[in-house]
Design an enzyme around this catalytic site. Structure first.
Site, PDB file in Angstrom:
ATOM      1  N   HIS A   1      47.780  31.015  -9.515  1.00 54.27           N
ATOM      2  CA  HIS A   1      48.012  32.015 -10.557  1.00 54.27           C
ATOM      3  C   HIS A   1      47.829  33.424 -10.021  1.00 54.27           C
ATOM      4  CE1 HIS A   1      47.502  34.476 -14.131  1.00 54.27           C
ATOM      5  NE2 HIS A   1      47.966  33.495 -14.872  1.00 54.27           N
TER       6      HIS A   1
ATOM      7  N   ASP B   1      50.612  26.542 -12.581  1.00 52.77           N
ATOM      8  CA  ASP B   1      51.299  27.715 -12.040  1.00 52.77           C
ATOM      9  C   ASP B   1      51.925  27.374 -10.693  1.00 52.77           C
ATOM     10  OD1 ASP B   1      50.415  29.808 -14.029  1.00 52.77           O
ATOM     11  OD2 ASP B   1      48.463  29.076 -13.353  1.00 52.77           O
TER      12      ASP B   1
ATOM     13  N   ASP C   1      54.528  26.749 -15.158  1.00 49.27           N
ATOM     14  CA  ASP C   1      54.665  28.200 -15.252  1.00 49.27           C
ATOM     15  C   ASP C   1      55.204  28.685 -13.914  1.00 49.27           C
ATOM     16  OD1 ASP C   1      54.466  30.899 -15.592  1.00 49.27           O
ATOM     17  OD2 ASP C   1      52.400  30.888 -16.313  1.00 49.27           O
TER      18      ASP C   1
ATOM     19  N   HIS D   1      45.087  25.404 -19.817  1.00 50.54           N
ATOM     20  CA  HIS D   1      45.674  26.561 -19.134  1.00 50.54           C
ATOM     21  C   HIS D   1      45.236  26.664 -17.683  1.00 50.54           C
ATOM     22  CE1 HIS D   1      45.605  31.104 -18.344  1.00 50.54           C
ATOM     23  NE2 HIS D   1      46.881  30.773 -18.370  1.00 50.54           N
TER      24      HIS D   1
ATOM     25  N   GLU E   1      49.092  23.166 -18.148  1.00 45.97           N
ATOM     26  CA  GLU E   1      49.991  24.176 -17.600  1.00 45.97           C
ATOM     27  C   GLU E   1      49.622  24.390 -16.139  1.00 45.97           C
ATOM     28  OE1 GLU E   1      50.679  28.922 -17.657  1.00 45.97           O
ATOM     29  OE2 GLU E   1      48.869  27.800 -17.181  1.00 45.97           O
TER      30      GLU E   1
END
Length: 276
Positions: free
Chosen positions: A41, A27, A85, A5, A25
């Site tokens: 993020h 961002d 994301d 993440h 993942e």
């Protein structure tokens, strides 16, 4: 898939892979016109994480391409899936279509390098809201007249991460040009600071396993508590997004799971629904 993440610094790619992730993942932040600008993020994010790490988008995508290109000195065979994301809430919705086109160009020329041989990882485009579906539509339509349409058809999937109604999600995906089970991932979750039930995950799994479902894969985010990981695996998820990949690998070694699950490799198709 163990999905690392919030991997937004170049050095974090290897950091999360070394901890056991086979997916990350990332961002993606956009400027006010909808052009991808940097990885970021921001706050709020997760407990015990720094939320402000960032790279210029071109630098990160260059490093990501290197890490997923066989023959490159920085190649990591473990990295099979990348979830982008897409922070599309920061610009006017009227720019959504142009933003999708711009991101498609970034993937084609900076990640795939205009070649079938570079950037082999599968990609999931994850949007925060259903009404941002024109981003997906534009991304797909960019390749309609491209010699790289085969890469779109082989390597790109779709997700809406906002925990919205799944019946409506299906309708919106179809409006974006995505057919049922056409590389559809369905996420459910919340920040690791808050406990969340598995009710919606179980509903998504039921849709995935239905003969008339639209979902290929289901993942849960963001967890790292051992008990939460066990519960998610028992709910039959396909992926877990986590800040601590080593926790997932440890649970997978336990007697209850070692014969039921294994880490996905590049040869496991993320667009196929697994049947036990």
């Amino acid at each position: 898939w163990i999905m690392g993440h919030m991997v937004n610094k170049i050095e974090q790619i290897n950091e999360f892979l070394d901890l056991g992730a086979n997916s990350i993942e990332v961002d993606i932040a956009f400027d006010e016109l909808g052009y991808p600008e940097y990885t970021y993020h921001g706050v709020p994010c997760d407990c015990k994480r720094y939320c402000t790490k960032s790279e210029k988008i071109d630098d990160f995508i260059e490093a990501l391409s290197a890490a997923t290109t066989p023959g490159n000195p920085k190649f990591r065979k473990e990295l099979t899936l990348v979830v982008f994301d897409l922070k599309t809430g920061g610009f006017d919705a009227s720019r959504m279509y142009k933003s999708g086109k711009a991101f498609a160009e970034l993937i084609q020329f900076s990640y795939w390098k205009g070649s079938d041989d570079a950037g082999r990882a599968y990609i999931v485009l994850s949007l925060p809201k259903l009404d941002h579906y024109e981003f997906i539509k534009a991304f797909r339509e960019h390749f309609d007249t491209s010699t790289f349409k085969n890469l779109l058809e082989e390597r790109v999937g779709y997700d809406f991460s906002g925990n919205e109604d799944m019946g409506l999600t299906r309708v919106v995906l179809n409006k974006a040009g995505v057919n049922d089970r056409e590389h559809v991932w369905q996420g459910d979750g919340i920040t690791n600071c808050i406990l969340r039930s598995l009710d919606r995950v179980k509903a998504a799994v039921a849709i995935r396993d239905s003969a008339t479902g639209y979902i290929n894969k289901v993942y849960f985010w963001t967890i790292q508590a051992y008990s939460s990981v066990r519960d998610a695996l028992n709910a039959e998820v396909d992926g877990i997004m986590t800040n601590e990949p080593d926790v997932i690998t440890n649970v997978l070694k336990e007697d209850a799971f070692k014969d039921r699950f294994r880490l996905a490799t590049y040869w496991d198709n993320p667009w196929e629904t697994f049947k036990r």
